[in-house]
Design a protein around this motif. Structure first.
Motif, PDB file in Angstrom:
ATOM      1  N   CYS A 191      34.685   6.667  31.370  1.00 46.80           N
ATOM      2  CA  CYS A 191      35.613   7.200  32.368  1.00 46.80           C
ATOM      3  C   CYS A 191      35.348   8.693  32.615  1.00 46.80           C
ATOM      4  O   CYS A 191      35.631   9.218  33.681  1.00 46.80           O
ATOM      5  CB  CYS A 191      37.036   6.988  31.870  1.00 46.80           C
TER       6      CYS A 191
ATOM      7  N   TYR B 295      35.250   3.165  38.851  1.00 44.72           N
ATOM      8  CA  TYR B 295      35.973   2.236  37.985  1.00 44.72           C
ATOM      9  C   TYR B 295      35.354   0.839  38.029  1.00 44.72           C
ATOM     10  O   TYR B 295      35.269   0.146  37.020  1.00 44.72           O
ATOM     11  CB  TYR B 295      37.446   2.157  38.409  1.00 44.72           C
TER      12      TYR B 295
ATOM     13  N   ARG C 248      44.372   5.744  25.998  1.00 41.05           N
ATOM     14  CA  ARG C 248      44.998   7.053  26.223  1.00 41.05           C
ATOM     15  C   ARG C 248      46.398   7.107  25.623  1.00 41.05           C
ATOM     16  O   ARG C 248      46.818   8.144  25.115  1.00 41.05           O
ATOM     17  CB  ARG C 248      45.029   7.356  27.717  1.00 41.05           C
TER      18      ARG C 248
ATOM     19  N   GLU D  58      44.198  21.904  35.045  1.00 35.43           N
ATOM     20  CA  GLU D  58      42.995  21.327  34.437  1.00 35.43           C
ATOM     21  C   GLU D  58      41.876  22.345  34.323  1.00 35.43           C
ATOM     22  O   GLU D  58      41.485  22.957  35.317  1.00 35.43           O
ATOM     23  CB  GLU D  58      42.549  20.112  35.249  1.00 35.43           C
TER      24      GLU D  58
ATOM     25  N   LYS E  52      47.480   9.079  38.921  1.00 42.41           N
ATOM     26  CA  LYS E  52      47.218   9.171  37.472  1.00 42.41           C
ATOM     27  C   LYS E  52      45.778   8.733  37.178  1.00 42.41           C
ATOM     28  O   LYS E  52      45.054   9.419  36.460  1.00 42.41           O
ATOM     29  CB  LYS E  52      48.223   8.277  36.727  1.00 42.41           C
ATOM     30  N   GLU E  53      45.378   7.608  37.784  1.00 41.67           N
ATOM     31  CA  GLU E  53      44.012   7.102  37.553  1.00 41.67           C
ATOM     32  C   GLU E  53      42.962   8.049  38.114  1.00 41.67           C
ATOM     33  O   GLU E  53      41.884   8.209  37.538  1.00 41.67           O
ATOM     34  CB  GLU E  53      43.865   5.700  38.161  1.00 41.67           C
ATOM     35  N   ALA E  54      43.287   8.692  39.228  1.00 39.34           N
ATOM     36  CA  ALA E  54      42.346   9.681  39.792  1.00 39.34           C
ATOM     37  C   ALA E  54      42.247  10.867  38.842  1.00 39.34           C
ATOM     38  O   ALA E  54      41.159  11.409  38.608  1.00 39.34           O
ATOM     39  CB  ALA E  54      42.813  10.125  41.163  1.00 39.34           C
ATOM     40  N   GLY E  55      43.399  11.247  38.280  1.00 39.99           N
ATOM     41  CA  GLY E  55      43.436  12.390  37.364  1.00 39.99           C
ATOM     42  C   GLY E  55      42.672  12.152  36.070  1.00 39.99           C
ATOM     43  O   GLY E  55      42.195  13.095  35.439  1.00 39.99           O
ATOM     44  N   TRP E  56      42.522  10.893  35.676  1.00 40.08           N
ATOM     45  CA  TRP E  56      41.739  10.584  34.461  1.00 40.08           C
ATOM     46  C   TRP E  56      40.280  10.989  34.663  1.00 40.08           C
ATOM     47  O   TRP E  56      39.578  11.302  33.722  1.00 40.08           O
ATOM     48  CB  TRP E  56      41.757   9.076  34.185  1.00 40.08           C
ATOM     49  N   ARG E  57      39.805  10.915  35.927  1.00 39.08           N
ATOM     50  CA  ARG E  57      38.386  11.081  36.192  1.00 39.08           C
ATOM     51  C   ARG E  57      38.003  12.460  36.714  1.00 39.08           C
ATOM     52  O   ARG E  57      36.896  12.917  36.500  1.00 39.08           O
ATOM     53  CB  ARG E  57      37.918  10.039  37.215  1.00 39.08           C
TER      54      ARG E  57
END
Lengths: 207, 170
Positions: free
Chosen positions: A149, A156, A178, A196, B15-20
């Motif tokens: 990931c 994905y 996670r 971030e 959230k899924e976008a933020g994982w990457r």
């Protein structure tokens, strides 16, 4: 056509330069994923070398059926899991454990680009150790899903193909991994720290 | 889909976008909007973001500068495979190793022999059934009817009358 697949077709015709391009492009992501799985830099490099050798050896029967990145990461996944199983069967032969006892073969030290004051450095090391430990305790598949990931090369859908799971199962693996990490690293997850930071990579080793 | 579900899906996607990758300005704006409407998700998101930060901050593996050269050299040193081996690689479905291949070959030969044997048996059974069928046919005349077949047959073949014999008989 996928440009990497085109390069691979050139490798199939015996073009070594095309192979060199592929190695150059994929060495960092492949070594990174293996390193995140095994936490051993030497082993990660050796295994990554094996991955590329397998790619070269299989060039003759390479068919463009999927993206090259999916294929190479699948080879890396197989070799990684084999190595983890081998370590499970022969824990005494682990390079990491043998190195720690032998001062001649102490683990490699790499300069960290970021400078920390002594207390900060201590905290940084402790945090690094905790993250490593938490990741190591994850089931193999969750750990691999999280490692993949973090690689920009794969979407994905491609991660799902590498893992041999459906898209929803892959997202579920990442989510569960996670969640476990959040639980284990709770004290270190600063509240409100959702700015971030830039991804940091250590400088290349000089050989 | 109702509004709450749509918002949840939107949050999940973010959230899924933020994982990457770091979220774009537009995504961050949408996230702020969502969190303003659902403050109960604030803490969960902060933990998600903090974990992503921790994982991103981890240094990647440093690869040796001569890695590519080493790999290419090792690849070029690989022994050239003999012709039979290359031909064998044209059948990627074949199992690896000589033992599984020998097992597969034996199984295939056994299958062939068994099929041949079964085919022979089936043909013989079919022939026997056909013969039995003819024998059991009720419409056929009895074999006794053919008792005087030769005499009758010979009589039909006499083309000229024997006058001498007819005179004697009269």
């Amino acid at each position: 056509m996928d440009p990497d697949a085109a390069l691979m077709l050139r490798v199939k015709d015996g073009d070594v330069q095309a192979f060199e391009h592929l190695v150059e492009k994929y060495k960092h992501p492949i070594v990174n994923v293996i390193y995140r799985m095994l936490h051993d830099l030497d082993e990660a490099e050796d295994l990554a070398q094996n991955v590329f050798i397998r790619v070269f050896q299989s060039a003759g029967r390479y068919e463009v059926s999927a993206k090259f990145s999916t294929w190479i990461f699948t080879i890396a996944r197989h070799l990684c899991l084999n190595e983890i199983r081998r370590r499970g069967r022969h824990p005494a032969q682990s390079l990491e454990s043998s190195q720690s006892d032998d001062p001649e073969q102490a683990p490699r030290q790499y300069p960290d680009g970021k400078t920390f004051s002594p207390p900060e450095a201590f905290l940084h090391r402790e945090l690094e150790q905790k993250i490593k430990q938490a990741l190591e305790e994850l089931p193999e598949k969750q750990r691999l899903a999280i490692a993949l990931c973090q690689e920009d090369e794969l979407s994905y859908e491609e991660i799902a193909r590498v893992l041999g799971c459906s898209l929803s199962a892959t997202k579920s693996l990442i989510h569960r991994g996670r969640e476990t990490l959040k639980e284990k690293l709770k004290p270190y997850l600063r509240s409100g720290a959702w700015e971030e930071p830039e991804n940091e990579t250590l400088p290349e080793k000089r050989c | 889909m109702n509004k709450a579900n749509m918002e949840k899906t939107e949050y999940q996607n973010l959230k899924e976008a933020g994982w990457r990758r770091p979220l774009t300005a537009a995504e961050r704006a949408r996230l702020r909007e969502f969190l303003a409407a659902h403050p109960e998700w604030q803490e969960t998101w902060e933990q998600e973001a903090a974990l992503t930060g921790l994982l991103r901050r981890r240094p990647g593996a440093a690869v040796s500068t001569n890695f590519t050269a080493r790999v290419v050299q090792a690849a070029q040193r690989l022994p050239v495979k003999p012709a039979w081996r290359r031909r064998l690689e044209m059948f990627p479905w074949l199992p690896a190793g000589w033992a599984p291949r020998a097992t597969l070959a034996t199984a295939m030969v056994c299958c062939g022999l068994f099929s041949f044997h079964e085919y022979g048996t089936l043909r013989r059974v079919q022939m026997a059934r056909e013969v039995a069928g003819i024998i059991r046919e009720p419409g056929l005349p009895s074999i006794d009817w053919l008792e005087n077949f030769d005499t009758i047959d010979r009589m039909n073949k006499v083309e000229v009358a024997d006058d001498g014999l007819l005179m004697v008989l009269q």
